[in-house]
Design a protein around this motif. Sequence first.
Motif, PDB file in Angstrom:
ATOM      1  N   SER A  92       0.785  -1.246  -0.083  1.00 34.46           N
ATOM      2  CA  SER A  92      -0.133   0.043  -0.029  1.00 34.46           C
ATOM      3  C   SER A  92       0.985   1.232  -0.001  1.00 34.46           C
ATOM      4  O   SER A  92       2.080   1.046   0.270  1.00 34.46           O
ATOM      5  CB  SER A  92      -1.034   0.025   1.230  1.00 34.46           C
ATOM      6  N   GLY A  93       0.243   2.483  -0.353  1.00 40.53           N
ATOM      7  CA  GLY A  93       0.928   3.667  -0.494  1.00 40.53           C
ATOM      8  C   GLY A  93       0.084   4.596  -1.049  1.00 40.53           C
ATOM      9  O   GLY A  93      -1.290   4.436  -1.301  1.00 40.53           O
ATOM     10  N   PRO A  94       0.547   5.783  -0.896  1.00 44.04           N
ATOM     11  CA  PRO A  94      -0.186   7.017  -1.324  1.00 44.04           C
ATOM     12  C   PRO A  94      -0.346   7.013  -2.895  1.00 44.04           C
ATOM     13  O   PRO A  94       0.332   6.301  -3.650  1.00 44.04           O
ATOM     14  CB  PRO A  94       0.542   8.184  -0.932  1.00 44.04           C
ATOM     15  N   ALA A  95      -1.353   7.756  -3.296  1.00 41.73           N
ATOM     16  CA  ALA A  95      -1.491   7.642  -4.803  1.00 41.73           C
ATOM     17  C   ALA A  95      -2.077   9.095  -5.185  1.00 41.73           C
ATOM     18  O   ALA A  95      -2.864   9.767  -4.298  1.00 41.73           O
ATOM     19  CB  ALA A  95      -2.625   6.696  -5.291  1.00 41.73           C
ATOM     20  N   THR A  96      -1.741   9.232  -6.430  1.00 45.06           N
ATOM     21  CA  THR A  96      -2.557  10.694  -7.092  1.00 45.06           C
ATOM     22  C   THR A  96      -3.162  10.113  -8.409  1.00 45.06           C
ATOM     23  O   THR A  96      -2.778   9.127  -8.968  1.00 45.06           O
ATOM     24  CB  THR A  96      -1.263  11.914  -7.289  1.00 45.06           C
ATOM     25  N   ILE A  97      -4.135  10.579  -8.908  1.00 43.14           N
ATOM     26  CA  ILE A  97      -5.171  10.449  -9.956  1.00 43.14           C
ATOM     27  C   ILE A  97      -4.939  11.898 -10.712  1.00 43.14           C
ATOM     28  O   ILE A  97      -5.790  12.879 -10.108  1.00 43.14           O
ATOM     29  CB  ILE A  97      -6.233   9.776  -9.857  1.00 43.14           C
ATOM     30  N   ARG A  98      -4.638  11.983 -11.958  1.00 43.30           N
ATOM     31  CA  ARG A  98      -4.810  13.184 -12.913  1.00 43.30           C
ATOM     32  C   ARG A  98      -5.376  12.572 -14.243  1.00 43.30           C
ATOM     33  O   ARG A  98      -4.804  11.805 -15.018  1.00 43.30           O
ATOM     34  CB  ARG A  98      -3.450  13.728 -13.235  1.00 43.30           C
ATOM     35  N   GLU A  99      -6.532  12.897 -14.254  1.00 41.55           N
ATOM     36  CA  GLU A  99      -7.436  12.660 -15.514  1.00 41.55           C
ATOM     37  C   GLU A  99      -7.354  11.104 -15.526  1.00 41.55           C
ATOM     38  O   GLU A  99      -7.965  10.582 -14.520  1.00 41.55           O
ATOM     39  CB  GLU A  99      -6.859  13.115 -16.691  1.00 41.55           C
ATOM     40  N   ASN A 100      -6.781  10.389 -16.439  1.00 40.20           N
ATOM     41  CA  ASN A 100      -6.933   8.718 -16.216  1.00 40.20           C
ATOM     42  C   ASN A 100      -5.531   8.304 -15.859  1.00 40.20           C
ATOM     43  O   ASN A 100      -5.379   6.990 -16.434  1.00 40.20           O
ATOM     44  CB  ASN A 100      -7.425   8.415 -17.611  1.00 40.20           C
ATOM     45  N   THR A 101      -4.913   8.997 -15.111  1.00 41.53           N
ATOM     46  CA  THR A 101      -3.373   8.279 -14.876  1.00 41.53           C
ATOM     47  C   THR A 101      -3.310   8.259 -13.427  1.00 41.53           C
ATOM     48  O   THR A 101      -3.386   9.463 -12.802  1.00 41.53           O
ATOM     49  CB  THR A 101      -2.379   9.434 -15.468  1.00 41.53           C
ATOM     50  N   LEU A 102      -2.980   7.153 -12.997  1.00 40.87           N
ATOM     51  CA  LEU A 102      -2.727   6.715 -11.740  1.00 40.87           C
ATOM     52  C   LEU A 102      -1.322   6.952 -11.254  1.00 40.87           C
ATOM     53  O   LEU A 102      -0.449   6.212 -12.056  1.00 40.87           O
ATOM     54  CB  LEU A 102      -3.180   5.417 -11.324  1.00 40.87           C
ATOM     55  N   PRO A 132       3.750   5.381 -14.233  1.00 41.90           N
ATOM     56  CA  PRO A 132       2.417   6.196 -14.536  1.00 41.90           C
ATOM     57  C   PRO A 132       1.573   5.031 -15.144  1.00 41.90           C
ATOM     58  O   PRO A 132       1.894   4.471 -16.038  1.00 41.90           O
ATOM     59  CB  PRO A 132       2.837   7.346 -15.395  1.00 41.90           C
ATOM     60  N   ILE A 133       0.544   4.877 -14.325  1.00 42.02           N
ATOM     61  CA  ILE A 133      -0.657   3.878 -14.997  1.00 42.02           C
ATOM     62  C   ILE A 133      -1.610   4.476 -15.646  1.00 42.02           C
ATOM     63  O   ILE A 133      -2.521   5.240 -15.122  1.00 42.02           O
ATOM     64  CB  ILE A 133      -1.267   3.048 -13.840  1.00 42.02           C
ATOM     65  N   GLU A 134      -1.946   4.447 -17.076  1.00 44.02           N
ATOM     66  CA  GLU A 134      -2.884   4.851 -17.655  1.00 44.02           C
ATOM     67  C   GLU A 134      -4.092   3.824 -17.619  1.00 44.02           C
ATOM     68  O   GLU A 134      -3.987   2.592 -17.745  1.00 44.02           O
ATOM     69  CB  GLU A 134      -2.539   4.906 -19.166  1.00 44.02           C
ATOM     70  N   MET A 135      -5.393   4.448 -17.056  1.00 41.78           N
ATOM     71  CA  MET A 135      -6.379   3.592 -16.668  1.00 41.78           C
ATOM     72  C   MET A 135      -7.596   4.008 -17.961  1.00 41.78           C
ATOM     73  O   MET A 135      -7.933   4.962 -18.333  1.00 41.78           O
ATOM     74  CB  MET A 135      -6.726   3.980 -15.391  1.00 41.78           C
ATOM     75  N   GLY A 140     -17.428  -2.132 -16.032  1.00 43.91           N
ATOM     76  CA  GLY A 140     -17.251  -2.976 -14.886  1.00 43.91           C
ATOM     77  C   GLY A 140     -15.862  -3.655 -14.902  1.00 43.91           C
ATOM     78  O   GLY A 140     -15.328  -4.301 -13.809  1.00 43.91           O
ATOM     79  N   THR A 141     -15.086  -3.180 -15.932  1.00 48.97           N
ATOM     80  CA  THR A 141     -13.834  -3.642 -16.013  1.00 48.97           C
ATOM     81  C   THR A 141     -12.859  -2.370 -16.238  1.00 48.97           C
ATOM     82  O   THR A 141     -12.953  -1.611 -16.595  1.00 48.97           O
ATOM     83  CB  THR A 141     -13.641  -4.235 -17.417  1.00 48.97           C
ATOM     84  N   LEU A 142     -11.804  -2.659 -15.458  1.00 47.04           N
ATOM     85  CA  LEU A 142     -10.544  -1.621 -15.460  1.00 47.04           C
ATOM     86  C   LEU A 142      -9.402  -2.163 -16.091  1.00 47.04           C
ATOM     87  O   LEU A 142      -8.969  -3.249 -15.671  1.00 47.04           O
ATOM     88  CB  LEU A 142     -10.492  -1.432 -13.914  1.00 47.04           C
ATOM     89  N   THR A 143      -9.199  -1.234 -17.040  1.00 46.83           N
ATOM     90  CA  THR A 143      -7.563  -1.939 -17.593  1.00 46.83           C
ATOM     91  C   THR A 143      -6.636  -0.708 -17.252  1.00 46.83           C
ATOM     92  O   THR A 143      -6.806   0.592 -17.670  1.00 46.83           O
ATOM     93  CB  THR A 143      -7.863  -1.761 -19.255  1.00 46.83           C
ATOM     94  N   TRP A 144      -5.481  -1.334 -16.867  1.00 44.42           N
ATOM     95  CA  TRP A 144      -4.294  -0.590 -16.485  1.00 44.42           C
ATOM     96  C   TRP A 144      -3.280  -0.888 -17.553  1.00 44.42           C
ATOM     97  O   TRP A 144      -3.069  -1.866 -18.084  1.00 44.42           O
ATOM     98  CB  TRP A 144      -3.887  -0.716 -15.005  1.00 44.42           C
ATOM     99  N   LYS A 145      -2.586   0.347 -17.932  1.00 40.76           N
ATOM    100  CA  LYS A 145      -1.316   0.142 -18.739  1.00 40.76           C
ATOM    101  C   LYS A 145      -0.388   0.918 -18.217  1.00 40.76           C
ATOM    102  O   LYS A 145      -0.244   1.891 -17.901  1.00 40.76           O
ATOM    103  CB  LYS A 145      -1.540   0.453 -19.999  1.00 40.76           C
ATOM    104  N   SER A 146       0.854   0.074 -17.852  1.00 44.20           N
ATOM    105  CA  SER A 146       2.254   0.897 -17.331  1.00 44.20           C
ATOM    106  C   SER A 146       3.144   0.218 -18.114  1.00 44.20           C
ATOM    107  O   SER A 146       3.795  -0.859 -18.366  1.00 44.20           O
ATOM    108  CB  SER A 146       2.405   0.296 -15.907  1.00 44.20           C
ATOM    109  N   GLY A 147       3.714   0.955 -19.036  1.00 42.66           N
ATOM    110  CA  GLY A 147       4.819   0.910 -20.069  1.00 42.66           C
ATOM    111  C   GLY A 147       4.476  -0.263 -20.936  1.00 42.66           C
ATOM    112  O   GLY A 147       3.191  -0.051 -21.481  1.00 42.66           O
TER     113      GLY A 147
END
Length: 156
Positions: A92-102, A132-135, A140-147
């Motif tokens: 766990s840890g802190p997070a930030t979200i800007r638009e669709n980027t986690l 950075p993770i593009e979401m 009901g499905t969440l897709t994350w892309k990191s690199g």
Amino acid sequence: MTACAPGTTVSPGTAGPTRPPASVNPPIPSTAPVEVCARFLPSASCSSYVSISGTSHGKDLPWVASGAVTVRLTTVAGSLQLAVKTPCNPASGPATIRENTLVAGNVASGAMGCPAEAGTQEAWVLHFLRGPIEMTSSGGTLTWKSGPDTLTLRAD
């Protein structure tokens, strides 16, 4: 005669029993921080998510499809917190979200030793969280892309 026992007589100019000073400020009761569910995206439901597929550099990761990774986003005292369960340890840890980027901050993971395969899987998850993770979210499905890697999750 000088003594510390109750009922003793103390002569003028000698030390006697002392009482602790009364507290200037009474103790303030504290409450535990409240954890509130937060959405990864406005279109995503506010819930935990469990992995249903993943790829690393275009290659399928079968272990991810079995629900080996769960994620949850909450707000605690006004700050976003990301909680992840890997095949071995929670993280766990802190997070930030800007638009669709986690962006996950300094993610800390448990210190339990992992068998070789689970340790490799946990390392992949923690590495995935570093970038950075593009979401995206749909049905009901969440897709994350990191690199070059992806992780697809469904609401739990």
